[in-house]
Design a protein around this motif. Structure first.
Motif, mmCIF file in Angstrom:
data_model
loop_
_atom_site.group_PDB
_atom_site.id
_atom_site.type_symbol
_atom_site.label_atom_id
_atom_site.label_comp_id
_atom_site.label_asym_id
_atom_site.label_seq_id
_atom_site.Cartn_x
_atom_site.Cartn_y
_atom_site.Cartn_z
ATOM 1 N N LEU A 155 27.554 -16.495 -25.058
ATOM 2 C CA LEU A 155 28.412 -16.918 -23.941
ATOM 3 C C LEU A 155 29.885 -16.689 -24.260
ATOM 4 C CD1 LEU A 155 26.558 -20.167 -22.842
ATOM 5 C CD2 LEU A 155 26.543 -17.954 -21.714
ATOM 6 N N SER A 156 30.252 -16.770 -25.543
ATOM 7 C CA SER A 156 31.646 -16.452 -25.861
ATOM 8 C C SER A 156 31.770 -15.088 -26.536
ATOM 9 C CB SER A 156 32.292 -17.557 -26.712
ATOM 10 O OG SER A 156 31.513 -17.902 -27.800
ATOM 11 N N LEU A 209 32.605 -18.164 -35.189
ATOM 12 C CA LEU A 209 32.737 -19.578 -34.854
ATOM 13 C C LEU A 209 31.940 -20.369 -35.892
ATOM 14 C CD1 LEU A 209 31.986 -19.280 -31.043
ATOM 15 C CD2 LEU A 209 34.126 -20.137 -31.997
ATOM 16 N N ARG A 230 33.619 -25.397 -28.190
ATOM 17 C CA ARG A 230 33.812 -24.647 -29.436
ATOM 18 C C ARG A 230 35.142 -25.007 -30.102
ATOM 19 N NH1 ARG A 230 29.264 -24.236 -28.277
ATOM 20 N NH2 ARG A 230 28.108 -22.394 -27.636
ATOM 21 N N PHE A 268 23.190 -26.729 -26.627
ATOM 22 C CA PHE A 268 22.394 -25.534 -26.347
ATOM 23 C C PHE A 268 23.246 -24.308 -26.595
ATOM 24 C CE2 PHE A 268 20.141 -28.848 -24.145
ATOM 25 C CZ PHE A 268 18.817 -28.517 -24.364
ATOM 26 N N ILE A 269 22.778 -23.449 -27.477
ATOM 27 C CA ILE A 269 23.540 -22.252 -27.825
ATOM 28 C C ILE A 269 22.715 -21.030 -27.455
ATOM 29 C CG2 ILE A 269 24.529 -20.921 -29.727
ATOM 30 C CD1 ILE A 269 25.286 -23.658 -30.929
ATOM 31 N N TYR A 322 15.700 -31.093 -19.215
ATOM 32 C CA TYR A 322 16.822 -30.331 -19.783
ATOM 33 C C TYR A 322 18.151 -31.048 -19.495
ATOM 34 C CZ TYR A 322 20.071 -26.246 -19.845
ATOM 35 O OH TYR A 322 21.104 -25.381 -20.037
ATOM 36 N N ILE A 323 18.334 -31.457 -18.252
ATOM 37 C CA ILE A 323 19.572 -32.162 -17.893
ATOM 38 C C ILE A 323 19.705 -33.444 -18.720
ATOM 39 C CG2 ILE A 323 20.847 -33.312 -16.028
ATOM 40 C CD1 ILE A 323 19.551 -31.344 -14.070
ATOM 41 N N GLN A 332 20.875 -32.699 -22.167
ATOM 42 C CA GLN A 332 22.306 -32.385 -22.206
ATOM 43 C C GLN A 332 23.147 -33.647 -22.014
ATOM 44 O OE1 GLN A 332 22.263 -29.439 -18.943
ATOM 45 N NE2 GLN A 332 23.322 -28.095 -20.359
ATOM 46 N N ARG A 333 22.884 -34.341 -20.896
ATOM 47 C CA ARG A 333 23.788 -35.414 -20.483
ATOM 48 C C ARG A 333 23.592 -36.683 -21.304
ATOM 49 N NH1 ARG A 333 22.500 -36.590 -14.803
ATOM 50 N NH2 ARG A 333 20.779 -37.589 -15.871
ATOM 51 N N LEU A 366 33.145 -24.087 -22.198
ATOM 52 C CA LEU A 366 32.650 -23.491 -23.450
ATOM 53 C C LEU A 366 33.723 -23.581 -24.546
ATOM 54 C CD1 LEU A 366 30.235 -21.839 -24.693
ATOM 55 C CD2 LEU A 366 31.553 -19.799 -24.109
ATOM 56 N N GLU A 422 13.126 -29.205 -15.650
ATOM 57 C CA GLU A 422 14.575 -29.010 -15.522
ATOM 58 C C GLU A 422 15.305 -30.347 -15.676
ATOM 59 O OE1 GLU A 422 15.603 -25.813 -15.298
ATOM 60 O OE2 GLU A 422 17.725 -26.280 -15.198
ATOM 61 N N ARG A 466 28.720 -32.386 -19.746
ATOM 62 C CA ARG A 466 27.657 -31.951 -20.659
ATOM 63 C C ARG A 466 26.558 -31.170 -19.948
ATOM 64 N NH1 ARG A 466 27.014 -37.316 -23.194
ATOM 65 N NH2 ARG A 466 28.305 -37.414 -25.050
ATOM 66 N N THR A 467 26.445 -31.339 -18.622
ATOM 67 C CA THR A 467 25.303 -30.725 -17.934
ATOM 68 C C THR A 467 25.575 -29.285 -17.492
ATOM 69 O OG1 THR A 467 25.903 -31.534 -15.734
ATOM 70 C CG2 THR A 467 24.544 -32.982 -17.088
ATOM 71 N N ASP A 470 26.943 -16.369 -30.448
ATOM 72 C CA ASP A 470 27.171 -17.235 -29.305
ATOM 73 C C ASP A 470 27.426 -16.271 -28.134
ATOM 74 O OD1 ASP A 470 27.794 -19.280 -27.598
ATOM 75 O OD2 ASP A 470 29.853 -19.504 -28.316
ATOM 76 N N ARG A 516 33.900 -21.892 -16.504
ATOM 77 C CA ARG A 516 32.817 -21.801 -17.494
ATOM 78 C C ARG A 516 33.392 -21.638 -18.902
ATOM 79 N NH1 ARG A 516 30.455 -18.050 -20.508
ATOM 80 N NH2 ARG A 516 31.469 -16.233 -19.608
ATOM 81 N N ARG A 538 24.911 -27.953 -10.427
ATOM 82 C CA ARG A 538 24.601 -29.196 -11.138
ATOM 83 C C ARG A 538 25.436 -30.352 -10.579
ATOM 84 N NH1 ARG A 538 22.063 -28.609 -16.404
ATOM 85 N NH2 ARG A 538 20.045 -27.728 -15.890
ATOM 86 N N PRO A 549 30.888 -37.643 -18.147
ATOM 87 C CA PRO A 549 29.680 -37.211 -18.874
ATOM 88 C C PRO A 549 28.966 -36.017 -18.241
ATOM 89 C CG PRO A 549 29.378 -39.416 -17.929
ATOM 90 C CD PRO A 549 30.816 -39.048 -17.725
ATOM 91 N N ASP A 550 29.215 -35.773 -16.956
ATOM 92 C CA ASP A 550 28.580 -34.626 -16.301
ATOM 93 C C ASP A 550 29.010 -33.293 -16.920
ATOM 94 O OD1 ASP A 550 27.200 -36.225 -14.653
ATOM 95 O OD2 ASP A 550 28.332 -35.771 -12.826
#
Lengths: 337, 106
Positions: A246-247, B14, B66, A222-223, A211-212, A215-216, B62, A208, B35-36, A244, B58, B89, B32-33
């Motif tokens: 999530l959207s 998209l 996008r 990540f899609i 993963y962070i 990202q950071r 997102l 995990e 991004r997490t 996508d 959220r 997080r 920068p957080d």
């Protein structure tokens, strides 16, 4: 000790088991069909989650088993029950009367050409996770762009896919994708790196965090959505379509290289050997252990043992732990008769 | 234009090659957080404004990823900070909202 143990497969499982059996006083024999020891790990570049060089693990194991009898470039032709032993015949003409056999036959990478819609072997810039590791290890591959603007990773290729004949999760590919995404970002800091996933299954120690970090610190995108189809643009780039989720909208993006995270299936050569000694296959296509909780290293036949990915997807440390345990199982079996 | 009795719908696809993510990129420079975010939705689930306005932190993150304009949604935020309390997080989402507003104001 006057007992013959044949280990089929000279990957990390077979080598680690041989190492332990040597320390218990046996002289095991490893039969490996490839020209050198190490299996899949030998062709890998670095291992998650600490970016350990795969060669360090394999080189150490090779040294540790210098006392074993090793046949590389050799296949097992047949196994048959011979009273209390097994007659193992190799394709180099040698035949052995073995008191114990360890299947350390591992896995095969899912054949990505079966997922034709992802274009492996069809388009010029689609590779698998295995191809990418070979490229990291210095093997030339003109499918992989040397100055990419965008690279994509498709998770679950031939995993969690009933229609492709493999309904199971291959377990290690999520983390491998993140590892390879980070490695690509390190090589090409200006490139956009996309991971297309259904779920991210990051179950293991420090995965995990990995993963962070992706990202950071590396800005990997990540899609959440399974890639539905891949096409080629007029200028030879790869176009990917996914939802996508999530959207809730369809999404497309053009890439310079697409990496398919091929899953694990049982080593194909097991299919030839298992019926000869009536070894059962489990519903997931891997060898069936005597019991999937308390007897995973024993087969349904006395004297035949399993270690590593021959019974299902395993990580390297899981495989090594099983190999150590299998050596003790074999030792107890031979001692108690 | 002549009325043909029908019209073409705009594609909802998209296209990541055409989106403009400079607001998100600027946000990541200062926070920068951002991004997490793993899109778990706990911020949106706890949001006091969400049930009445459709506010969703959220969806704000997102949306920025996008390349969408998130100002209409953000205008519903009352800055209560509950979202920050629940983020697993540890993202300071309340601070993100302030930073996003500052980027738009510039």
């Amino acid at each position: 000790m006057n007992k013959n143990i044949v280990i089929i497969g000279g990957g990390v499982a077979g080598m680690e088991a041989a190492k332990q059996l040597l320390s218990l006083g046996y002289t095991p024999m490893i039969v490996e069909k490839a020209q050198s020891l190490g299996g899949h790990v030998a062709s890998w570049y670095k291992l998650f989650p600490d970016m350990t060089p795969a060669s360090a693990i394999v080189d150490q194991l090779r040294k540790d088993i210098s006392g074993a009898n090793v046949f590389t470039g050799t296949k097992v032709v047949s196994i048959s029950k011979d009273r209390e032993s097994y007659a193992v015949v190799l394709d180099n003409g040698v035949s052995i009367s073995a008191q114990a056999i360890l299947f350390a036959t591992g896995f095969s990478l899912f054949d990505a050409t079966k997922k034709e819609e992802y274009g492996y072997g069809v388009y010029d810039h689609v590779v698998t996770n295995g191809d990418l590791e070979a490229w990291f290890n210095g093997k030339a591959d003109k499918r992989i762009s040397s100055s990419p603007k965008a690279v994509g990773f498709v998770h679950c290729v031939g995993s969690r896919d009933l229609k492709a004949g493999n309904s199971q999760c291959s377990k290690v590919c999520c983390t491998t994708a993140i590892k390879q995404a980070i490695e690509m970002k390190e090589k090409f800091p200006e490139a956009d790196i996309y991971c297309f996933y259904m779920d991210l299954r990051l179950f293991g120690k420090k995965y995990e965090d990995f993963y962070i970090n992706a990202q950071r610190d590396f800005g990997v995108h990540f899609i959440r959505g399974r890639v539905s189809e891949v096409g080629e643009t007029i200028d030879g780039r790869i176009q990917v379509k996914a939802e996508d989720t999530l959207s809730g909208k369809p999404l497309k993006v053009q890439l310079d290289t697409l990496v398919l995270m091929s899953g694990m299936v049982c080593n194909k050569s097991v299919g030839e050997l298992a019926p000869q000694v009536r070894l059962d296959m489990d519903d997931d296509g891997f060898l069936r252990s005597k019991d999937n909780i308390y007897d995973i290293l024993r087969s349904n036949r006395p004297g035949i043992f399993y270690a590593g990915a021959c019974t299902g997807t395993k990580t390297v440390p899981e495989t090594l732990a099983e190999a150590r345990a299998a050596a003790v199982e074999i030792h107890n079996y031979l001692r108690n008769g | 234009m002549a009325d043909f009795g029908f019209r073409l719908s705009k594609s909802s696809t998209l296209d990541l090659d055409r989106i403009d993510t400079k607001v998100y990129d600027r946000l990541c420079d200062t926070d920068p957080d951002a991004r997490t975010c793993m899109a778990c939705g706990s911020c949106s689930a706890t949001c006091t404004a969400a049930p009445f306005s459709g506010m969703s932190m959220r969806k704000v993150i997102l949306g920025l990823q996008r390349g969408q304009d998130v100002r209409p949604m953000l205008s519903n935020c009352m800055l209560c900070g509950k979202c920050t309390m629940v983020c697993p997080r540890g993202i300071n989402t309340r601070h993100l909202i302030l930073s996003i507003c500052r980027i738009y104001d510039r």
